[in-house]
Design an enzyme around this catalytic site. Structure first.
Site, short mmCIF file in Angstrom:
data_model
loop_
_atom_site.label_atom_id
_atom_site.label_comp_id
_atom_site.label_asym_id
_atom_site.label_seq_id
_atom_site.Cartn_x
_atom_site.Cartn_y
_atom_site.Cartn_z
N MET A 167 -26.92 4.63 52.33
CA MET A 167 -25.74 5.42 52.01
C MET A 167 -25.75 6.71 52.82
O MET A 167 -26.80 7.26 53.13
CB MET A 167 -25.75 5.75 50.53
CG MET A 167 -24.53 6.52 50.05
SD MET A 167 -24.70 6.92 48.32
CE MET A 167 -26.17 7.91 48.35
N ASP A 180 -27.19 10.03 57.34
CA ASP A 180 -28.46 10.49 57.90
C ASP A 180 -28.96 9.49 58.94
O ASP A 180 -29.05 8.29 58.68
CB ASP A 180 -29.49 10.65 56.78
CG ASP A 180 -30.80 11.25 57.26
OD1 ASP A 180 -30.75 12.08 58.21
OD2 ASP A 180 -31.86 10.91 56.71
N HIS A 212 -35.56 6.69 52.61
CA HIS A 212 -35.30 7.61 51.49
C HIS A 212 -35.87 7.00 50.22
O HIS A 212 -35.38 5.96 49.75
CB HIS A 212 -33.80 7.85 51.33
CG HIS A 212 -33.16 8.47 52.54
ND1 HIS A 212 -31.82 8.35 52.82
CD2 HIS A 212 -33.68 9.23 53.54
CE1 HIS A 212 -31.54 9.00 53.93
NE2 HIS A 212 -32.65 9.54 54.39
N SER A 257 -32.05 3.66 54.00
CA SER A 257 -31.91 4.29 52.68
C SER A 257 -31.63 3.20 51.65
O SER A 257 -32.44 2.28 51.51
CB SER A 257 -30.80 5.35 52.71
OG SER A 257 -30.73 6.05 51.48
N THR A 258 -30.51 3.26 50.96
CA THR A 258 -30.20 2.29 49.90
C THR A 258 -30.28 0.86 50.42
O THR A 258 -29.62 0.50 51.38
CB THR A 258 -28.80 2.55 49.33
OG1 THR A 258 -28.68 3.92 48.97
CG2 THR A 258 -28.55 1.68 48.11
#
Length: 375
Positions: free
Chosen positions: A316, A319, A223, A197-198
């Site tokens: 972050m 997940d 993401h 993600s991030t």
């Protein structure tokens, strides 16, 4: 908790006002100033000493990426880019992430009547995350950027040869119900499943650059907004020895290929006879994400089983952590990125905490570890 001081840099007075209203609505954020262009921003960085910048990409006199290069070289600090939802905007945004920008948000629409609260929540969340990124992490990212400019990947892509190859709070049970997993999956080829993600766009790049073109197939859930997933796949295809594409429904999964989930669909792996195929799912978000890493990991668990390798990188939230744990519990090799090299040690940190990661290691060692597990 002290307030996060933010400087907003954007040539549009309307956007500056909108972003100021959104950020000031958070009790833990203080907008200390705004700037209409990078020259104005340069002086205000010195006098206002903000913790985080929001930086527009397209501005007169000097574009955001040029300003970011100077900033990261002379005065590294956390930056959240404000990008347009276009292919050009995506390409420039990925360059900014290369340079060390922590994250990005898309340009707010003038008419935010129905999306104001969601957009406000997103930018406030990303600004507060950016404020936690250390100067050392930013310096390391900028140094990697400079190093990559002056060096070649470990495996130089053969682009001609690649072109000729055959081609909300719901949990994962809402998409793929849990069921008993077979003890044996036969001698089918391996599949590497990777979630991030991030900070993940850069972390994924660092891993793919180190893998040879004959690596087992890789399925990736990152993401990312829907408009950015195809440009991201195309960008990775130019730097990787493997063939990188945005996954299509029904597409066969082949060794030497990487399949990236579209930004608005869950990516599943399905067995069709003796082969694996990509299956795209338009179901609801899981763990607030669509695509969801947990959904992809669960499908790999049930379809590929012990022939899989699980990888979770910077991001972050949580997940993917539970899905990685399910994979490890049946004997799959799993690896998580360590805290020091992660932009945000949320997803890999949670995976580590619950015992989902067999190995926890720096980003530059992940590809080597994957290859050590390849049969």
């Amino acid at each position: 908790m002290s307030k996060v001081k933010v400087l907003i840099v954007d040539d549009s007075s309307l956007v500056r006002q909108m972003l100021s209203d959104m950020l000031d609505s958070d009790p833990f954020i203080e907008v200390v100033g705004t700037a209409s262009d990078p020259y104005d921003a340069r002086e205000k960085v010195k006098t206002l000493r903000p913790d985080v910048l929001t930086l527009d990409i397209e501005m007169p006199r000097m574009d955001g990426v040029t300003f970011l290069k100077n900033l990261m070289r002379l005065h590294p600090m956390p930056v959240v880019m404000v990008s347009t939802l276009t292919e050009k905007g995506a390409d420039i945004t990925f360059e900014a992430l290369d340079l060390g920008a922590v994250d990005f948000v898309t340009k707010p629409k003038i008419d935010l009547e129905h999306t104001f609260e969601a957009y406000s929540l997103e930018i406030r969340r990303k600004v507060k995350i950016a404020a936690k990124v250390s100067k050392e992490q930013l310096v390391r990212q900028y140094e990697r950027y400079v190093q990559n400019l002056n060096s070649k990947p470990a495996f130089k892509p053969n682009l001609a040869a690649k072109a000729d190859r055959v081609p909300d709070k719901l949990n994962v049970d809402a998409i793929i119900p849990s069921k008993p997993v077979p003890k044996s999956f036969g001698k089918t080829h391996q599949v590497i499943a990777l979630g991030a993600s991030t900070g993940g766009t850069e972390a994924i790049k660092e891993v793919l650059m180190r893998l040879p073109e004959n690596t087992p197939p890789i399925v990736i859930t990152q993401h990312i907004p829907a408009a950015f997933s195809l440009p991201f796949a195309n960008r990775m295809d130019t730097i990787a020895a493997m063939r990188v594409v945005q996954a299509e429904d029904g597409q066969e999964i082949l060794p030497g290929w990487v399949y990236i989930a579209p930004g608005d669909r869950h990516l599943l792996v399905e067995k069709q006879g003796a082969k694996y195929i990509c299956r795209l799912n338009d179901g609801p978000p899981v763990n607030r994400h669509k695509p969801s890493v947990d959904v992809m990991f669960r499908s790999v668990l049930q379809t590929v089983g012990t022939n899989a390798i699980g990888v979770i990188l910077t991001g972050m939230g949580a997940d993917g952590a539970q899905g990685l744990k399910e994979l490890r519990e049946i004997g799959v090799h799993t690896v998580a990125q360590d805290e020091k090299t992660s932009v945000v040690w949320g997803m890999p940190g949670e995976a580590t905490k619950i015992g989902a990661a067999e190995e926890v290691m720096p980003l530059d060692k992940v590809a080597e570890k994957i290859l050590s597990w390849v049969k």
